[in-house]
Design a protein around this motif. Sequence first.
Motif, PDB file in Angstrom:
ATOM      1  N   PRO A 154      43.891  57.124  41.946  1.00 36.99           N
ATOM      2  CA  PRO A 154      42.817  58.118  42.019  1.00 36.99           C
ATOM      3  C   PRO A 154      43.337  59.521  42.275  1.00 36.99           C
ATOM      4  O   PRO A 154      44.337  59.696  42.966  1.00 36.99           O
ATOM      5  CB  PRO A 154      41.948  57.636  43.179  1.00 36.99           C
ATOM      6  CG  PRO A 154      42.829  56.761  44.002  1.00 36.99           C
ATOM      7  CD  PRO A 154      43.861  56.182  43.060  1.00 36.99           C
ATOM      8  N   ALA A 189      37.897  57.572  41.663  1.00 39.92           N
ATOM      9  CA  ALA A 189      37.550  58.809  42.362  1.00 39.92           C
ATOM     10  C   ALA A 189      36.037  58.979  42.522  1.00 39.92           C
ATOM     11  O   ALA A 189      35.582  59.967  43.091  1.00 39.92           O
ATOM     12  CB  ALA A 189      38.136  60.011  41.621  1.00 39.92           C
ATOM     13  N   LEU A 246      42.420  62.005  44.284  1.00 40.13           N
ATOM     14  CA  LEU A 246      41.596  62.363  45.433  1.00 40.13           C
ATOM     15  C   LEU A 246      42.145  63.576  46.147  1.00 40.13           C
ATOM     16  O   LEU A 246      43.254  63.907  46.128  1.00 40.13           O
ATOM     17  CB  LEU A 246      41.503  61.183  46.404  1.00 40.13           C
ATOM     18  CG  LEU A 246      40.895  59.905  45.812  1.00 40.13           C
ATOM     19  CD1 LEU A 246      40.936  58.785  46.828  1.00 40.13           C
ATOM     20  CD2 LEU A 246      39.457  60.149  45.381  1.00 40.13           C
TER      21      LEU A 246
END
Length: 191
Positions: free
Chosen positions: A189, A158, A191
């Motif tokens: 991740p 990230a 995100l």
Amino acid sequence: MTDDWPKIKARRTTRVSPWMSIVERAVEFTPGAELQVYHAVDQQDYVAIVATLPDGRIPIVRQYRPALETFTLELPAGLVDPGEDAAACCRREFVEETGLGVRAVHALGTYTPCTARLANRLHTFFVETDPLAEGQRTEPGIELKLVRPAQLAQMILAGEFVLQLHIGALLLAGLHGFIDLDAFRNARPNL
């Protein structure tokens, strides 16, 4: 190019602070060629420390970095004092930055942080720690965080844990068998 060339024809060092100098080198790449000038930052060697608590969590630190003008998440690390052994620096910096006890220190290798611009070495270590105890203190300006490998992998993916040298130190710890790289592999991740 041969083993005889290139040649350093001139060198000038300018001390900028107690922590660093700028080194200017004039390099001749072949006999009679025009000199090319290169600059490098010369500073003390430093250490980067991968560690795990007995429960598998990895200590990382949050601190303000003026070069980036922001806070960063990093592994415990620090500069090797003049005349100090890198392993002794590892122990000192680890205790200062985490407040955790050190059971054992394992060298992972010594590398160059940036062959183009930095003239120092990075000593990487793995530390086996004591369990977390109440009241442990870090040095001022450092906040200790304990994360699982999958959490750290998510932070890396990230862009929250961004120091490439420390990401490399994690790989070294895995290659030496001190951490399980598979625990990083399955992270996604946030995100």
